[in-house]
Scaffold this motif. Structure first.
Motif, PDB file in Angstrom:
ATOM      1  N   TYR A   1      43.737  88.788 -13.728  1.00  0.00           N
ATOM      2  CA  TYR A   1      44.632  88.567 -14.499  1.00  0.00           C
ATOM      3  C   TYR A   1      44.861  87.465 -14.586  1.00  0.00           C
ATOM      4  O   TYR A   1      45.399  86.133 -15.034  1.00  0.00           O
ATOM      5  N   PHE A   2      45.581  87.761 -13.643  1.00  0.00           N
ATOM      6  CA  PHE A   2      45.792  86.155 -12.396  1.00  0.00           C
ATOM      7  C   PHE A   2      45.186  84.786 -12.872  1.00  0.00           C
ATOM      8  O   PHE A   2      45.291  83.925 -12.787  1.00  0.00           O
ATOM      9  N   ARG A   3      43.825  85.309 -11.846  1.00  0.00           N
ATOM     10  CA  ARG A   3      43.161  84.527 -12.128  1.00  0.00           C
ATOM     11  C   ARG A   3      42.223  83.928 -12.803  1.00  0.00           C
ATOM     12  O   ARG A   3      42.423  82.672 -13.272  1.00  0.00           O
ATOM     13  N   ASN A   4      42.791  84.441 -14.355  1.00  0.00           N
ATOM     14  CA  ASN A   4      41.566  84.509 -15.452  1.00  0.00           C
ATOM     15  C   ASN A   4      43.213  83.556 -16.240  1.00  0.00           C
ATOM     16  O   ASN A   4      42.721  82.550 -16.332  1.00  0.00           O
ATOM     17  N   SER A   5      44.321  83.399 -15.703  1.00  0.00           N
ATOM     18  CA  SER A   5      45.664  82.679 -16.237  1.00  0.00           C
ATOM     19  C   SER A   5      45.517  81.017 -16.098  1.00  0.00           C
ATOM     20  O   SER A   5      45.390  80.266 -15.831  1.00  0.00           O
ATOM     21  N   LEU A   6      44.865  81.529 -14.422  1.00  0.00           N
ATOM     22  CA  LEU A   6      44.682  80.153 -13.520  1.00  0.00           C
ATOM     23  C   LEU A   6      43.085  79.357 -13.972  1.00  0.00           C
ATOM     24  O   LEU A   6      43.765  77.735 -14.688  1.00  0.00           O
ATOM     25  N   VAL A   7      42.486  79.540 -14.407  1.00  0.00           N
ATOM     26  CA  VAL A   7      41.387  79.391 -15.467  1.00  0.00           C
ATOM     27  C   VAL A   7      41.605  78.880 -16.556  1.00  0.00           C
ATOM     28  O   VAL A   7      41.875  77.441 -17.117  1.00  0.00           O
ATOM     29  N   ARG A   8      42.420  79.392 -17.238  1.00  0.00           N
ATOM     30  CA  ARG A   8      43.224  79.058 -18.636  1.00  0.00           C
ATOM     31  C   ARG A   8      44.059  77.218 -18.122  1.00  0.00           C
ATOM     32  O   ARG A   8      44.065  77.047 -19.515  1.00  0.00           O
TER      33      ARG A   8
END
Length: 295
Positions: free
Chosen positions: A224-231
């Motif tokens: 989730y942390f990585r995907n939130s960085l992507v978004r």
């Protein structure tokens, strides 16, 4: 069947030092999920021995070196050695108190995590990169140009050093931290291992800012942390999509304020608007070149 938490017994009654080690190991192990990696049972046994005070972090590292030196050569897609060694190194780093807010520290963390694993450990990447993102349906974040990595890194650190948190509400502090760490990650200084390095650096920086009681949100929510960085670094204005730190802020509220916001990866995935273009049988540019030239 889900694995039983090997550290569960230690949560009942543990000295402060053991609690810190439990946090460090759970975070180190959990962060491997950002690259789809899983640690071995052997690594977990080592972690328990370290938490119990039987072995030091240096001894844990030596045990892993011996274990993988004596093992048969792994399959090409078996990255258990990387997962185990990096998890142990993250745990060791998170147990240290020394820290300096500098680009050199950021590079040094990558070097310590990936020495002997990547030949380019601690080095700036020398080529431009793209990466298909699940959250973007195969689209990519636009990462910094390889030619400008050093200058961009220096700029972001200088800007953060100049920033004052004085008299800010916690809402504004969290929003600023989300912007800072998302911009640092977007540079993507290294060819591999950017998210794990960024997470370790960020935890150490948060402690330097006075957030001493950081919980283990990273342990179970690293994807989730990585995907939130992507978004936080995705723009597709034609389709009404703008970069947002809202998801990263939810993560930080759980991490720093012990909130309990649901962190579901499915909520971060875009609709099909960002889907990567499929390869065509005929290059449209070549097929229509005469028309284009004629205008």
């Amino acid at each position: 069947m889900a694995r039983q938490d090997p550290f569960k017994e230690y949560f009942r009654e543990a000295e402060p030092e053991k609690q810190e080690k439990i946090f460090a190991w759970r975070t180190g192990i959990g962060l491997q999920a950002v690259d789809g990696l899983k640690t071995s049972d052997y690594l977990r046994d080592i972690a328990v021995r370290n938490i119990a005070g039987e072995i030091s972090f240096a001894e844990a590292d030596k045990l892993l070196e011996t274990h993988y030196r004596d093992k048969p050569a792994p399959a090409a897609d078996d990255r258990a050695e990387e997962a185990d060694k990096v998890a142990a190194r993250i745990a060791a780093l998170l147990s240290e108190k020394a820290f300096s807010f500098t680009p050199q520290e950021y590079l040094a963390i990558h070097r310590r995590l990936f020495a002997g694993i990547y030949p380019h450990a601690g080095c700036l990447r020398e080529c431009n990169i793209t990466k298909k993102e699940w959250a973007l349906n195969g689209g990519t974040v636009i990462y910094s140009s390889a030619a400008e990595l050093s200058a961009t890194l220096d700029y972001d650190f200088a800007e953060e050093k100049r920033f004052s948190y004085r008299n800010l509400s916690m809402d504004k502090i969290i929003r600023h931290l989300a912007v800072f760490i998302s911009r640092l990650w977007q540079i993507h200084v290294f060819r591999e291992g950017n998210t794990r390095t960024t997470a370790v650096f960020f935890i150490r920086y948060l402690r330097a800012l006075g957030f001493a009681e950081i919980n283990d949100t990273f342990a179970g929510n690293s994807r989730y942390f990585r995907n939130s960085l992507v978004r936080a670094n995705c723009n597709d204005l034609k389709n009404g999509i703008c970069e947002t730190t809202e998801y990263l802020e939810l993560f930080l509220r759980n991490l720093l304020l012990n909130k309990n916001h649901p962190l579901h990866n499915r909520t971060l995935r875009l609709r099909e608007t960002m889907k990567a273009p499929e390869k065509a049988d005929i290059d449209p540019q070549k097929a229509n070149i005469e028309t284009e030239l004629r205008g």
